[in-house]
Design a protein around this motif. Sequence first.
Motif, PDB file in Angstrom:
ATOM      1  N   THR A  14       0.934  -1.129  -0.160  1.00 27.55           N
ATOM      2  CA  THR A  14      -0.035   0.107   0.089  1.00 27.55           C
ATOM      3  C   THR A  14       0.685   1.463   0.243  1.00 27.55           C
ATOM      4  N   TRP A  15       0.628   2.349  -0.856  1.00 26.76           N
ATOM      5  CA  TRP A  15       1.222   3.390  -0.961  1.00 26.76           C
ATOM      6  C   TRP A  15       0.317   4.446  -0.235  1.00 26.76           C
ATOM      7  N   PRO A  16       1.161   5.248   0.746  1.00 27.74           N
ATOM      8  CA  PRO A  16       0.085   6.426   1.153  1.00 27.74           C
ATOM      9  C   PRO A  16      -0.010   7.584  -0.091  1.00 27.74           C
ATOM     10  N   LYS A  17      -1.382   8.212   0.209  1.00 25.84           N
ATOM     11  CA  LYS A  17      -1.745   9.078  -0.904  1.00 25.84           C
ATOM     12  C   LYS A  17      -1.813  10.671  -0.361  1.00 25.84           C
ATOM     13  N   PHE A  18      -1.191  11.398  -1.107  1.00 25.75           N
ATOM     14  CA  PHE A  18      -1.239  12.872  -0.889  1.00 25.75           C
ATOM     15  C   PHE A  18      -2.290  13.494  -1.742  1.00 25.75           C
ATOM     16  N   VAL A  19      -3.440  13.879  -1.333  1.00 23.29           N
ATOM     17  CA  VAL A  19      -4.561  14.094  -2.177  1.00 23.29           C
ATOM     18  C   VAL A  19      -4.734  15.624  -2.397  1.00 23.29           C
ATOM     19  N   LEU A  20      -4.561  16.102  -3.648  1.00 22.48           N
ATOM     20  CA  LEU A  20      -4.643  17.610  -3.956  1.00 22.48           C
ATOM     21  C   LEU A  20      -6.212  17.797  -4.430  1.00 22.48           C
ATOM     22  N   PHE A  21      -7.026  18.444  -3.568  1.00 23.47           N
ATOM     23  CA  PHE A  21      -8.139  18.676  -3.913  1.00 23.47           C
ATOM     24  C   PHE A  21      -8.472  20.187  -4.068  1.00 23.47           C
ATOM     25  N   GLY A  22      -9.013  20.286  -5.205  1.00 24.86           N
ATOM     26  CA  GLY A  22      -9.263  21.704  -5.616  1.00 24.86           C
ATOM     27  C   GLY A  22      -9.964  21.888  -6.800  1.00 24.86           C
ATOM     28  N   ASP A  23      -9.778  23.071  -7.375  1.00 23.69           N
ATOM     29  CA  ASP A  23     -10.618  23.591  -8.730  1.00 23.69           C
ATOM     30  C   ASP A  23      -9.528  23.383  -9.835  1.00 23.69           C
ATOM     31  N   LEU A  80      -1.409  13.204   3.452  1.00 24.85           N
ATOM     32  CA  LEU A  80      -1.624  14.862   3.509  1.00 24.85           C
ATOM     33  C   LEU A  80      -2.701  15.101   2.444  1.00 24.85           C
ATOM     34  N   VAL A  81      -3.462  16.217   2.726  1.00 25.49           N
ATOM     35  CA  VAL A  81      -4.408  16.793   1.674  1.00 25.49           C
ATOM     36  C   VAL A  81      -4.156  18.331   1.641  1.00 25.49           C
ATOM     37  N   THR A  82      -4.038  18.820   0.402  1.00 25.10           N
ATOM     38  CA  THR A  82      -4.531  20.230  -0.086  1.00 25.10           C
ATOM     39  C   THR A  82      -5.758  20.458  -0.144  1.00 25.10           C
ATOM     40  N   ILE A  83      -6.317  21.542   0.229  1.00 28.01           N
ATOM     41  CA  ILE A  83      -7.723  22.049  -0.026  1.00 28.01           C
ATOM     42  C   ILE A  83      -7.324  23.475  -0.682  1.00 28.01           C
ATOM     43  N   PHE A  84      -7.496  23.547  -1.995  1.00 32.75           N
ATOM     44  CA  PHE A  84      -7.272  24.620  -2.658  1.00 32.75           C
ATOM     45  C   PHE A  84      -8.518  25.340  -3.634  1.00 32.75           C
ATOM     46  N   PHE A  85      -9.362  25.873  -2.845  1.00 29.31           N
ATOM     47  CA  PHE A  85     -10.661  26.572  -3.788  1.00 29.31           C
ATOM     48  C   PHE A  85     -10.649  28.161  -3.338  1.00 29.31           C
ATOM     49  N   GLY A  86     -11.442  28.890  -4.180  1.00 28.31           N
ATOM     50  CA  GLY A  86     -11.514  30.017  -4.088  1.00 28.31           C
ATOM     51  C   GLY A  86     -11.417  30.912  -5.300  1.00 28.31           C
ATOM     52  N   ALA A  87     -10.811  30.607  -6.233  1.00 30.29           N
ATOM     53  CA  ALA A  87     -10.782  31.247  -7.518  1.00 30.29           C
ATOM     54  C   ALA A  87     -12.066  31.272  -8.100  1.00 30.29           C
ATOM     55  N   ASN A  88     -12.940  30.516  -7.897  1.00 32.38           N
ATOM     56  CA  ASN A  88     -14.300  30.289  -8.484  1.00 32.38           C
ATOM     57  C   ASN A  88     -15.227  30.749  -7.341  1.00 32.38           C
ATOM     58  N   ASP A  89     -15.023  30.768  -6.339  1.00 34.53           N
ATOM     59  CA  ASP A  89     -15.909  31.080  -5.318  1.00 34.53           C
ATOM     60  C   ASP A  89     -16.035  32.742  -5.301  1.00 34.53           C
ATOM     61  N   ALA A  90     -14.875  33.127  -5.576  1.00 38.21           N
ATOM     62  CA  ALA A  90     -14.521  34.677  -5.604  1.00 38.21           C
ATOM     63  C   ALA A  90     -15.289  35.550  -6.825  1.00 38.21           C
ATOM     64  N   SER A  91     -15.801  34.709  -7.701  1.00 39.61           N
ATOM     65  CA  SER A  91     -16.601  35.270  -8.894  1.00 39.61           C
ATOM     66  C   SER A  91     -17.664  36.225  -8.445  1.00 39.61           C
ATOM     67  N   ASP A 124      -2.459  18.776  11.336  1.00 40.22           N
ATOM     68  CA  ASP A 124      -1.111  18.586  10.542  1.00 40.22           C
ATOM     69  C   ASP A 124      -1.326  17.887   9.054  1.00 40.22           C
ATOM     70  N   GLN A 125      -2.324  17.209   8.837  1.00 42.01           N
ATOM     71  CA  GLN A 125      -2.289  16.643   7.746  1.00 42.01           C
ATOM     72  C   GLN A 125      -2.921  17.323   6.493  1.00 42.01           C
ATOM     73  N   VAL A 126      -3.363  18.558   6.778  1.00 36.76           N
ATOM     74  CA  VAL A 126      -4.033  19.507   5.813  1.00 36.76           C
ATOM     75  C   VAL A 126      -3.557  20.576   5.548  1.00 36.76           C
ATOM     76  N   ILE A 127      -3.291  21.101   4.444  1.00 34.73           N
ATOM     77  CA  ILE A 127      -2.737  22.213   3.983  1.00 34.73           C
ATOM     78  C   ILE A 127      -3.745  23.044   3.121  1.00 34.73           C
ATOM     79  N   LEU A 128      -4.053  24.266   3.703  1.00 38.81           N
ATOM     80  CA  LEU A 128      -4.969  25.080   2.964  1.00 38.81           C
ATOM     81  C   LEU A 128      -4.333  25.920   1.868  1.00 38.81           C
ATOM     82  N   ILE A 129      -4.609  26.157   0.704  1.00 36.54           N
ATOM     83  CA  ILE A 129      -3.941  27.202  -0.203  1.00 36.54           C
ATOM     84  C   ILE A 129      -4.835  28.155  -0.764  1.00 36.54           C
TER      85      ILE A 129
END
Lengths: 249, 249
Positions: A14-23, A80-91, A124-129
């Motif tokens: 099993t390989w750990p996953k670093f999930v990039l979640f966003g737009d 790890l997870v990145t959460i990277f939204f806002g570019a569309n929210d800010a329309s 510590d497992q989440v990074i907001l961008i």
Amino acid sequence: MAASAEENSEDLQTWPKFVLFGDSITQLAFCDGGWGAALQHVLQRKCDVVCRGLSGYTTAWGKLVLPQVINKHNATDVVLVTIFFGANDASLKEMSPKHVPLDNYKTNLRDMLEYLQQLGLGPDQVILITPPALDEQAWQKHCQGMGSSINRLNEVTGQYAKACWEVAEERKVTCVDLWTAMQKEKDWQRFLEDGLHLSRKGNQFLAQHLVPLAQEGTNHLPIIFPLSEDVDPYQPEEALLHKTEAKED
Amino acid sequence: MAASAEENSEDLQTWPKFVLFGDSITQLAFCDGGWGAALQHVLQRKCDVVCRGLSGYTTAWGKLVLPQVINKHNATDVVLVTIFFGANDASLKEMSPKHVPLDNYKTNLRDMLEYLQQLGLGPDQVILITPPALDEQAWQKHCQGMGSSINRLNEVTGQYAKACWEVAEERKVTCVDLWTAMQKEKDWQRFLEDGLHLSRKGNQFLAQHLVPLAQEGTNHLPIIFPLSEDVDPYQPEEALLHKTEAKED
């Protein structure tokens, strides 16, 4: 072949996953020079960098699909997870039905963090961008090319960046404030392709901020499969037929 | 949040996997301009491109670890696999204990293909890649820098490339004959970093060959999660709370 399909079938590594979640800025993270690819390169043999970027999505949509991206079936594999939204929210409200009011944006981010916490993922497992800065001149040109008026403003996007930063502070989650970091740089517009999406240089700039965080968040992970120098070429079975975890005992 | 961690926990969206299996030239596939990253970019929202490159490994080692990479637990999620060994197998016998005799190299490739077939992966789901051409002058310089004599020769690597091609022909598997394709190009040495590993240009060259095959091998796959334009911003739940497969009914 020494091992048949049947014999070794229990031994999936099993390989750990670093999930990039966003737009879309996440969906495009594996473009030439992309920030997702840079992370995968640095984290080779430590984890899989998994792209879950969805063009045009907002936090309102993101929080609806997040349980299909990470849930109890795979949460223990997520490092790890990145959460990277806002570019569309800010329309701008008057320009797009996708506009997410600032307060809702904050609530949505909080909900996503809370959901991940429920699944056992620590702060510590989440990074907001934050969303990147907007080059209004270039984006206006892009919008005109599409037959519309400009539908976002840099100052408004900055409010979303600040809101993202505040949620991160509140929840003790690391935040890469891309909006602010970009604008501290000379000619920051070069970081953008069309005024909104990251250029090659912008991808590299974001990667510079994320790579140390990714390394820090994965430095407890072992290298998967034995390094070549640890394999006896005359008896490779000894090293190779034991999984990484077993080797650490 | 609309959905709690409990409620939606059955709805994990499975993403098909494109597994890149090989030696260091695969391990480095997500470098800047890398061929793995190029595949992931093209296949965005269709599948995960999963790097299983292991520096210094040969087919002899690869066939030992393959059942830990793909087996009955994950085979149904695997849509495509590249098998890309030979650069180390072709080390000169008198120069490296890793040398794999030509016949064994063929047998090992056949064994891996057979193993994947046992798992239900058809010949159209596997792509063999021959080792790249070797720039002896550059590689000799690299070896000298490491305090040793040159341990590989281009002509010998060519025999492994031919052997790989023959196994592919025999088993009706697609083969990218990188060794031959490179040398048809002017100044092919520019495709190599140190005489052995792919440079940025070499990565792009390999990607050019693989992208059409990857597209062909994945064109039956749906885009995962609804496209932005297919989501009603006033009722996003309708589109977003149903998985891709369900939507196709």
